[in-house]
Design an enzyme around this catalytic site. Structure first.
Site, PDB file in Angstrom:
ATOM      1  N   LEU A  33       0.831  -1.214   0.000  1.00  0.00           N
ATOM      2  CA  LEU A  33       0.000   0.000   0.000  1.00  0.00           C
ATOM      3  C   LEU A  33       0.859   1.255   0.000  1.00  0.00           C
ATOM      4  O   LEU A  33       0.663   2.173   0.797  1.00  0.00           O
ATOM      5  CB  LEU A  33      -0.983  -0.004   1.175  1.00  0.00           C
ATOM      6  CG  LEU A  33      -1.987  -1.160   1.198  1.00  0.00           C
ATOM      7  CD1 LEU A  33      -2.921  -1.042   2.389  1.00  0.00           C
ATOM      8  CD2 LEU A  33      -2.781  -1.246  -0.100  1.00  0.00           C
ATOM      9  N   ILE A  58       6.428  -7.986   0.366  1.00  0.00           N
ATOM     10  CA  ILE A  58       6.853  -9.330  -0.041  1.00  0.00           C
ATOM     11  C   ILE A  58       8.230  -9.681   0.515  1.00  0.00           C
ATOM     12  O   ILE A  58       8.589 -10.850   0.602  1.00  0.00           O
ATOM     13  CB  ILE A  58       6.881  -9.479  -1.578  1.00  0.00           C
ATOM     14  CG1 ILE A  58       7.814  -8.453  -2.234  1.00  0.00           C
ATOM     15  CG2 ILE A  58       5.475  -9.400  -2.150  1.00  0.00           C
ATOM     16  CD1 ILE A  58       8.062  -8.700  -3.702  1.00  0.00           C
ATOM     17  N   THR A 132       7.440  -7.776 -17.541  1.00  0.00           N
ATOM     18  CA  THR A 132       7.205  -6.732 -18.536  1.00  0.00           C
ATOM     19  C   THR A 132       8.010  -6.982 -19.803  1.00  0.00           C
ATOM     20  O   THR A 132       9.081  -7.606 -19.767  1.00  0.00           O
ATOM     21  CB  THR A 132       7.600  -5.361 -17.938  1.00  0.00           C
ATOM     22  OG1 THR A 132       7.579  -4.357 -18.970  1.00  0.00           O
ATOM     23  CG2 THR A 132       9.005  -5.397 -17.357  1.00  0.00           C
ATOM     24  N   ASP A 133       7.528  -6.427 -20.920  1.00  0.00           N
ATOM     25  CA  ASP A 133       8.292  -6.494 -22.172  1.00  0.00           C
ATOM     26  C   ASP A 133       9.530  -5.612 -22.136  1.00  0.00           C
ATOM     27  O   ASP A 133      10.437  -5.765 -22.963  1.00  0.00           O
ATOM     28  CB  ASP A 133       7.414  -6.114 -23.366  1.00  0.00           C
ATOM     29  CG  ASP A 133       6.812  -4.717 -23.288  1.00  0.00           C
ATOM     30  OD1 ASP A 133       7.019  -4.016 -22.275  1.00  0.00           O
ATOM     31  OD2 ASP A 133       6.126  -4.319 -24.247  1.00  0.00           O
ATOM     32  N   TYR A 158      14.375   0.493 -13.842  1.00  0.00           N
ATOM     33  CA  TYR A 158      13.166  -0.322 -13.667  1.00  0.00           C
ATOM     34  C   TYR A 158      13.274  -1.640 -14.419  1.00  0.00           C
ATOM     35  O   TYR A 158      13.118  -2.720 -13.848  1.00  0.00           O
ATOM     36  CB  TYR A 158      11.932   0.448 -14.139  1.00  0.00           C
ATOM     37  CG  TYR A 158      10.761  -0.453 -14.437  1.00  0.00           C
ATOM     38  CD1 TYR A 158      10.216  -1.279 -13.445  1.00  0.00           C
ATOM     39  CD2 TYR A 158      10.191  -0.519 -15.716  1.00  0.00           C
ATOM     40  CE1 TYR A 158       9.155  -2.130 -13.719  1.00  0.00           C
ATOM     41  CE2 TYR A 158       9.130  -1.362 -15.994  1.00  0.00           C
ATOM     42  CZ  TYR A 158       8.619  -2.160 -14.997  1.00  0.00           C
ATOM     43  OH  TYR A 158       7.574  -3.007 -15.263  1.00  0.00           O
ATOM     44  N   HIS A 293      15.255   6.790 -23.239  1.00  0.00           N
ATOM     45  CA  HIS A 293      13.879   6.427 -23.577  1.00  0.00           C
ATOM     46  C   HIS A 293      13.861   5.398 -24.717  1.00  0.00           C
ATOM     47  O   HIS A 293      14.302   5.682 -25.832  1.00  0.00           O
ATOM     48  CB  HIS A 293      13.109   7.684 -23.998  1.00  0.00           C
ATOM     49  CG  HIS A 293      11.627   7.540 -23.907  1.00  0.00           C
ATOM     50  ND1 HIS A 293      10.758   8.586 -24.067  1.00  0.00           N
ATOM     51  CD2 HIS A 293      10.844   6.453 -23.668  1.00  0.00           C
ATOM     52  CE1 HIS A 293       9.522   8.175 -23.922  1.00  0.00           C
ATOM     53  NE2 HIS A 293       9.542   6.875 -23.687  1.00  0.00           N
TER      54      HIS A 293
END
Length: 351
Positions: A33, A58, A132-133, A158, A293
């Site tokens: 949260l 976790i 994720t890709d 990330y 990017h």
């Protein structure tokens, strides 16, 4: 009984809601949260005996082990992650801690639980890791889409942290025999999406009369997947996926970011016109591109279709209309998630 980690976030909450809409099998939701883990996403389940929300990390081995021992889930579905590229650039430490160390601790807790199960329950148990890709890196304009055997070439803190977590999941299968499955999805959109991400940010800023920030030239290409299609894919992989396998989940909807902006603006012009009669696209503002990017992502989801018979139900046109309408219909949810910390973040990021 299943345990869903990160189940109060965007994709996790949609998964929990969809699961309980189609099944009476109970769900324990574990979520830290933080800013993006929002109990309001699961508000419709208040008082539902099939669902329990537990606040926790976790990485808290004692808590996770206690939940596993008490509730004896037949599966763990792991959505828990720090997931925003821009935030990872400004503060990578949280991403290393949650996505790598947290996944390691979760795997160890689950391994201890799984190892002690009776033979029949042990064989039936599954650990499904949602990724994720972005772990595959960036594609050039004419490159073929990412497959499950594409090189892992992450380009942001990330995506590097998620790639590391994927490797840990693979290693725990091959070394310890833990029955794992991994899904790598393309860009999700839909209800309950925190408004730091492109599509909800566009909707929220449009309605507030604020600039619509577009990075660089806006020609970064992503494959867009409606979140409820993603949830159905996860359910299918959990049900019938081959142990140790990776399944790419995509929407077959490659779109440039600028095209997404114009689509959202056109829908808002139709569904909630500006009071002054001007088009929302007048609010588009180009901002400096973010570091590193990635130019293009594209998912080849044919393995999932070939082996498990899954295909997305929504086209981008149907999914984006449902998404815009959901935000128009839920202004209270939007107002509640836009805390002071969120406003400060957006101002910092898009200044």
């Amino acid at each position: 009984m299943i345990l869903v980690t990160g189940g109060a976030g965007f994709i996790g909450a949609n998964f929990v809601l969809d699961w309980l809409a189609q099944s009476d099998e109970p769900v324990i939701t574990l979520d830290k949260l933080t800013y993006a883990g929002n109990p309001e996403n699961l508000q419709s389940l208040q008082g539902d005996a099939r669902h329990t929300l537990v606040q926790g990390d976790i990485g808290d081995a004692a808590l996770v082990s206690q939940l596993l021992a008490t509730h004896q889930p037949r599966a763990v579905v792991n959505f828990a992650a720090e997931s925003h590229v821009d935030r990872s650039i400004h503060g990578p430490g949280d991403f290393i801690q949650t996505n790598i160390v947290g996944t390691f601790n979760l795997l160890e807790s689950v391994r201890g639980y799984w190892s002690a199960l009776p033979a029949e329950d042990k064989e039936a148990f599954r650990f499904l890791h949602v990724s994720t890709d972005e772990v595959y890196g960036s594609l050039k304009k004419d490159d073929p889409a990412f497959t499950e055997s594409s090189h892992i070439e992450p380009n942001s803190p990330y995506s590097a942290s998620k790639a590391a977590s994927d490797h840990l999941v693979r290693a725990w299968h091959h070394t310890y025999g833990l029955p794992v499955l991994t899904t790598n999805c393309s860009n999700n959109y839909g209800p309950y999406h925190f408004p730091e991400k492109l599509i909800p940010l566009l909707i929220v800023n449009s309605l507030a009369g604020k600039p619509l920030p577009v990075y660089g030239d806006g020609q970064q290409i992503r494959d867009w997947l409606y979140v409820k299609d993603h949830c159905s894919a996860i359910r299918r992989v959990l049900e019938a996926g081959r142990l140790g396998e990776i399944y790419n989940v995509g929407g077959w909807n490659e779109k440039a970011n600028l095209d997404i902006v114009h689509t959202v603006c056109a829908l808002l012009d139709e569904l909630r016109p500006r009071a002054d009669g001007k088009p929302y696209k007048d609010q588009i503002t180009y901002v400096t591109d973010r570091p590193g990017h990635d130019r293009r992502y594209a998912i080849d989801a044919r393995k999932l279709e070939r082996e498990l018979g899954w295909k997305p139900l929504e086209t981008f046109d149907t999914g984006i209309r449902k998404t815009v309408q959901w935000y128009l219909d839920n202004p209270e949810w939007v107002a509640h998630v836009q805390s002071g910390a969120y406003r400060e973040w957006v101002q910092k990021q898009y200044a």
